[in-house]
Design a protein around this motif. Structure first.
Motif, mmCIF file in Angstrom:
data_model
loop_
_atom_site.group_PDB
_atom_site.id
_atom_site.type_symbol
_atom_site.label_atom_id
_atom_site.label_comp_id
_atom_site.label_asym_id
_atom_site.label_seq_id
_atom_site.Cartn_x
_atom_site.Cartn_y
_atom_site.Cartn_z
ATOM 1 N N PRO A 1 41.792 -95.516 -88.470
ATOM 2 C CA PRO A 1 42.361 -96.222 -90.096
ATOM 3 C C PRO A 1 41.873 -95.500 -91.129
ATOM 4 N N LEU A 2 42.924 -95.029 -92.360
ATOM 5 C CA LEU A 2 42.197 -94.201 -93.674
ATOM 6 C C LEU A 2 42.344 -95.151 -94.013
ATOM 7 N N ARG A 3 41.362 -96.076 -94.592
ATOM 8 C CA ARG A 3 40.741 -96.932 -95.599
ATOM 9 C C ARG A 3 41.474 -96.173 -97.204
ATOM 10 N N ARG A 4 40.835 -94.944 -97.064
ATOM 11 C CA ARG A 4 41.027 -95.398 -98.134
ATOM 12 C C ARG A 4 42.064 -93.567 -98.418
ATOM 13 N N MET B 1 54.668 -96.115 -99.070
ATOM 14 C CA MET B 1 55.275 -96.857 -98.526
ATOM 15 C C MET B 1 54.856 -98.071 -98.572
ATOM 16 N N GLU B 2 53.370 -98.340 -99.263
ATOM 17 C CA GLU B 2 52.859 -99.613 -98.849
ATOM 18 C C GLU B 2 53.371 -100.235 -100.668
ATOM 19 N N GLN B 3 52.499 -99.363 -101.731
ATOM 20 C CA GLN B 3 52.553 -99.120 -102.667
ATOM 21 C C GLN B 3 54.379 -99.016 -103.877
ATOM 22 N N ILE B 4 54.963 -98.364 -103.563
ATOM 23 C CA ILE B 4 56.463 -98.717 -104.194
ATOM 24 C C ILE B 4 56.811 -100.002 -103.574
ATOM 25 N N PRO B 5 57.904 -100.829 -105.157
ATOM 26 C CA PRO B 5 58.517 -101.732 -104.427
ATOM 27 C C PRO B 5 59.374 -100.983 -103.302
ATOM 28 N N GLY C 1 43.903 -97.782 -102.073
ATOM 29 C CA GLY C 1 43.067 -98.412 -100.737
ATOM 30 C C GLY C 1 44.022 -98.860 -100.070
ATOM 31 N N ARG C 2 44.286 -99.288 -99.244
ATOM 32 C CA ARG C 2 45.367 -99.835 -97.472
ATOM 33 C C ARG C 2 45.797 -100.895 -98.020
ATOM 34 N N ALA C 3 46.995 -101.480 -98.581
ATOM 35 C CA ALA C 3 47.043 -102.696 -98.808
ATOM 36 C C ALA C 3 47.483 -103.763 -97.427
ATOM 37 N N ASP C 4 47.346 -103.681 -96.325
ATOM 38 C CA ASP C 4 46.884 -103.804 -95.602
ATOM 39 C C ASP C 4 45.350 -104.696 -95.277
ATOM 40 N N ALA C 5 46.265 -106.557 -95.764
ATOM 41 C CA ALA C 5 44.936 -106.806 -95.702
ATOM 42 C C ALA C 5 43.540 -106.925 -94.431
#
Length: 409
Positions: free
Chosen positions: A279-282, A333-337, A400-404
């Motif tokens: 995983p790429l955490r940053r 894909m995670e940060q843009i609505p 960072g990743r939006a995925d908790a």
């Protein structure tokens, strides 16, 4: 094994992935088929340049419009409709060749249709992927797609070359059209709710909204502006100066350059496999730091262009580029609505594409005007400084990743 392929457990992504595998395999033949088809009509490099330029210009002209449409309509449907257009245009090219009615102007017109079609497909796909899988599987999904893309980039041109050499470019185009035809029912298996975006009737307002989303994020416009320079350097120093050196320096040679490009593709391929599990955490921090590795093959190409060390350097550069590509796609894909993602992606793509002809033109002039080894070493230094400097921008460094489910550093 199951962790790296976990995205295939998501039904919608599984069908989309199968469709993309088919189109990437057959689509990898397109550049060779088109090039030799045009040269079969008129064995003049200027004719080929006209056809390719028309396709690129058409793509750039329609790209922002494609982003708006992909946010307004079901994205899978947009892609399917474009595949129908591609089947008709590519099939017409093949028919013209087989009947002896092909001309350069007709091919230029059909290439413009293909360029416009891809301007709708690319933003639609960028917006569709996060709808097909969970955030926890998003990195693996992107890495899997990159793996297939890099694999067919290595093998597809070889298959296309065999088809073109044995039965002609028209039949390579037929194979390509059949791939698009097979992908349409596969995409029909993707079941998604209708878009949440409610268009107000004004495409111009939709474009302004997309621009506002793009410009409100420092990390996004900073990286896009940076890559306008980095892409221009990369395509000019690598794809213009590289072949020039290979053709004129016996230390490298044309065959050696082929091995170098294969090593670069292998670096991408190996890294996509690793990114299915690591995983790429940053993602932006490590992506920008990793992409600075492209400076290594640029410097080696300028300082001592022997095939073996340059191939090793190209492998490193390809791996670094793939870390950035996956990190960038996941972050976008995670940060843009989701209802604005295709429009924002179209601005990103436009910035990247505009830089490419600039780089080829500038380096085409510089190679003749200045000392080429010095040019490449300076280019490598600028590339490294630009990518590392962009990584140090606070919003890039901290992203960072939006995925908790992905733990922080």
């Amino acid at each position: 094994m199951t962790r790296g392929l976990a995205a295939l457990g998501d039904r919608n992504f599984r069908w989309f992935f199968l469709a993309r595998v088919v189109t990437m395999i057959t689509g990898s033949m397109s550049s060779i088929a088109l090039a030799f088809a045009v040269l079969e009509i008129d064995n003049d490099a200027r004719s080929l340049a006209v056809v390719l330029t028309v396709s690129t210009v058409s793509n750039v002209v329609f790209l922002l419009f494609g982003g708006v449409v992909a946010d307004r309509l079901p994205r899978a449907l947009v892609i399917q409709a474009c595949y129908v257009v591609d089947i008709l245009s590519i099939g017409t090219m093949a028919l013209l060749l087989l009947t002896g009615a092909a001309t350069v102007p007709r091919f230029a017109l059909l290439a413009a249709v293909n360029g416009a079609s891809s301007a709708f497909v690319m933003p639609a796909m960028q917006g569709l992927i996060p709808q097909l899988t969970t955030p926890a599987h998003l990195q693996q999904a992107n890495a899997m797609l990159s793996f297939v893309r890099s694999a067919v980039t290595i093998g597809g041109p070889v298959i296309a070359g065999i088809i073109v050499a044995t039965v002609g470019p028209a039949w390579a185009m037929v194979v390509q059209a059949c791939g698009w035809l097979a992908a349409i029912p596969l995409l029909a298996m993707v079941r998604l709710p209708r878009p949440s975006h409610d268009p107000d009737g004004s495409m111009l307002r939709d474009l302004r909204t997309g621009w506002g989303e793009f410009w409100s994020r420092t990390w996004m416009w900073a990286i896009c502006l940076s890559f306008m320079v980095l892409n221009a350097i990369h395509i000019g120093a690598w794809q213009v100066a590289g072949p020039f050196i290979a053709n004129n320096d016996p230390r490298l040679g044309i065959a050696g350059w082929g091995w170098v490009l294969s090593a670069e593709g292998l670096g991408v391929l190996v890294m996509t496999l690793l990114l299915m599990w690591l995983p790429l955490r940053r993602p932006l921090r490590w992506g920008m730091l990793a992409v600075s590795a492209i400076a290594v093959p640029l410097a080696v190409l300028g300082a001592s262009p022997h095939a073996v060390p340059l191939a090793v350097a190209a492998f490193i550069g390809g791996a670094g580029m793939e870390i950035f590509n996956t990190g960038w796609n996941v972050t976008e894909m995670e940060q843009i609505p989701g209802d604005k993602l295709s429009r924002v992606a179209s601005y990103d793509m436009l910035a990247s594409f505009v830089a490419l002809p600039m780089g080829t033109m500038v380096y085409g002039w510089l190679i003749v005007a200045v000392d080429v080894p010095s040019l490449l070493i300076v280019s490598a230094a600028i590339y490294a400084a630009g990518s590392i400097g962009t990584a140090l921008i606070p919003s890039v460094w901290r992203m960072g990743r939006a995925d908790a489910a992905v733990p922080p550093d």
